[in-house]
Design a protein around this motif. Structure first.
Motif, mmCIF file in Angstrom:
data_model
loop_
_atom_site.group_PDB
_atom_site.id
_atom_site.type_symbol
_atom_site.label_atom_id
_atom_site.label_comp_id
_atom_site.label_asym_id
_atom_site.label_seq_id
_atom_site.Cartn_x
_atom_site.Cartn_y
_atom_site.Cartn_z
ATOM 1 N N ARG B 214 5.767 64.321 82.282
ATOM 2 C CA ARG B 214 4.874 65.461 82.053
ATOM 3 C C ARG B 214 4.736 66.267 83.324
ATOM 4 O O ARG B 214 4.502 65.711 84.405
ATOM 5 N N ARG B 216 2.774 69.370 85.282
ATOM 6 C CA ARG B 216 1.511 70.138 85.302
ATOM 7 C C ARG B 216 1.357 70.851 86.631
ATOM 8 O O ARG B 216 1.956 70.468 87.637
ATOM 9 N N LEU B 222 -5.529 70.229 83.005
ATOM 10 C CA LEU B 222 -5.608 70.058 81.553
ATOM 11 C C LEU B 222 -4.466 70.756 80.826
ATOM 12 O O LEU B 222 -4.246 70.522 79.641
ATOM 13 N N LEU B 224 -0.730 71.259 80.045
ATOM 14 C CA LEU B 224 0.579 70.620 80.158
ATOM 15 C C LEU B 224 1.634 71.720 80.143
ATOM 16 O O LEU B 224 1.759 72.450 79.165
ATOM 17 N N GLU B 227 6.898 68.808 78.793
ATOM 18 C CA GLU B 227 7.017 67.361 78.621
ATOM 19 C C GLU B 227 8.460 67.055 78.257
ATOM 20 O O GLU B 227 9.029 67.651 77.348
#
Lengths: 241, 233
Positions: B214, B216, B222, B224, B227
């Motif tokens: 993931r 970020r 919070l 994303l 992925e």
């Protein structure tokens, strides 16, 4: 609760299992002639497919009884336990509809046909899952991962098995532990491990067999202790006969 | 269609080497099956056999449980040894520690000895970590349309993940998290981009399995950004 099949850990892991007959009784390998076994199996599948085409309910039951467990295992292995029963039934229906609709041109190859259907079902389910994840990625924060956890009882059993194995591994030398770690955790091949750690094939196999035997032994002892505890508990509460 | 590993139909195998579908599995075949080492016609035949032979299926399931138990136990012990080494504690069993104390007392000498053993254990552990002798670089790609082929990496090797971030909002650093199939965080790190790419050495050797990587912006934890799926074999 059952941790292990009785006696399975005693089997030398490296000796080929005795020629166990497949569940298919008509494919009798006792004859020692694979061609004969293949012919018998082919005849059985041809007869089964004919009966399914005739909408014979017993034939449907037989098809389900023979194949459902293998299909369930295959789907679970590739897709996980979620909605497994639905997927098994969907696959079974596809097979039956294909048989009745004339999609199976060579009835003697029923096993290969079922395998192909199952493979395509797995691919289709994965495609659907990937598309769903793409569609929902922008809306959900944090993303989603599939829940592959087993039910609580299976988790407990799995935990107990790994506890026992950890005990076995702590009781062996660091070198032996490294060998098992390389083979099972890092999935290195026997040849690679033997070459890098200067082992013979026999030494490697012996270590695996001993570890497995020890695992089975500790497991049986644990089961015996549990049964004794249960028995004593029943007697103490007066619920035993 | 996904790029599934069984799509090859064993062009390299001939009829002379073809295994009979009626034949039950040997122990070696069960191992190879569970480790996904089979391919081609052999794989087809064995999978067909397992569709109908419940005895072989029993054996495979039993072995699979055993494999799972060994993997979990080995991973747990590895983690314990690593934690003990990082903490400077010697990775010795309790009884040996008692023996040590009995003969050498609890003065500075024993702590020096134990400390030295801890240092040695740390050095040995790092250098002898099985399978982590080479690094493997894995490029994470974003596929548009169709099902992506998840990048695969070798288990037991240090991984360097590379990510192309040219289409993403600019940030001084990016955060990368690796989680397993159950959502457990396995490794995490922050990386500064270089020439539109991120290059991150995963600080932990991963066992075989399916993972998610993931991406970020640390300032917006919070959200994303991306992925990626990652399969380690």
């Amino acid at each position: 609760m059952q941790l292990f099949s009785s006696g399975s850990a005693r089997q030398d892991a490296e000796d080929p299992a005795p020629d166990a007959r497949p569940d298919d009784k008509s494919a009798n390998t006792d004859s020692g002639r694979p061609e004969q076994a293949s012919e018998l199996a082919a005849e059985r599948w041809i007869a089964l497919v004919d009966r399914i085409r005739d909408h014979n309910e017993e034939a449907m039951e037989e098809l389900y009884r023979v194949f459902s467990r293998g299909i369930r295992y295959y789907l679970c292995r590739h897709l996980g336990p979620q909605e497994l029963e639905d997927k098994v039934h969907d696959t079974f229906l596809i097979v039956v509809q294909a048989i009745r609709g004339g999609g199976l041109r060579e009835p003697e190859k029923l096993m290969g046909f079922v395998r192909t259907v199952v493979r395509r079902q797995v691919a289709a389910f994965i495609d659907t899952a990937v598309q769903s994840r793409r569609d929902f990625t922008d809306l959900e924060v944090g993303g989603r991962v599939p829940d592959i956890r087993q039910n609580p009882e299976e988790r407990v059993l799995e935990g107990e098995r790994s506890d026992i194995m950890a005990k076995v591994m702590r009781g062996i030398s660091r070198r032996d532990r490294e060998i098992l770690t390389r083979f099972y955790l890092f999935e290195q091949t026997q040849e690679q491990i033997c070459e890098e750690m200067n082992l013979t094939e026999t030494q490697f196999r012996l270590l695996k067999s001993r570890a497995k035997a020890r695992f089975g032994e500790l497991g049986r002892r644990k089961l015996a202790r549990i049964k004794v505890r249960e028995l004593m508990l029943r007697k103490a509460t007066g619920s035993g006969h | 269609m996904t790029g599934l590993s069984w799509e090859d139909d064993g062009a390299g195998e001939s009829l002379m080497t073809r295994r009979s579908v009626q034949q039950c599995l040997s122990s070696k075949e069960i191992e190879d099956f569970l480790f996904d080492r089979l391919s081609g016609v052999t794989r087809e035949v064995i999978e067909e056999h397992l569709l109908v032979c419940h005895k072989c299926l029993d054996r495979v399931e039993e072995e699979e449980k055993y494999f799972g138990a060994v993997r979990k136990a080995a991973a747990r012990i590895q983690q314990e040894e690593f934690t003990a080494a990082v903490a400077g504690k010697p990775p010795v069993p309790g009884k040996l520690r008692e023996w040590f104390g009995k003969f050498f007392g609890k003065g500075p000498a024993v702590w020096a000895t134990v400390g030295l053993a801890g240092v040695l254990a740390t050095v040995v552990l790092v250098q002898r970590q099985p399978g982590a002798k080479t690094e493997v670089e894995v490029a994470l790609r974003l596929e548009r349309g169709g099902a992506p082929e998840e990048p695969a990496a070798a288990a037991g090797r240090t991984m360097i993940l590379t990510v192309d971030i040219q289409e993403l909002p600019d940030a001084p650093v990016y955060r990368l998290d690796v989680v397993d199939g159950a959502g457990r965080l396995m490794a995490s790190g922050e990386v500064a981009p270089q020439t539109g790419r991120l290059r991150w050495k995963v600080p932990r050797v991963l066992a075989a399995g399916a993972y998610w990587v993931r991406l970020r912006n640390p300032e917006e934890p919070l959200e994303l950004l991306r992925e990626y799926g990652l399969v380690v074999r």
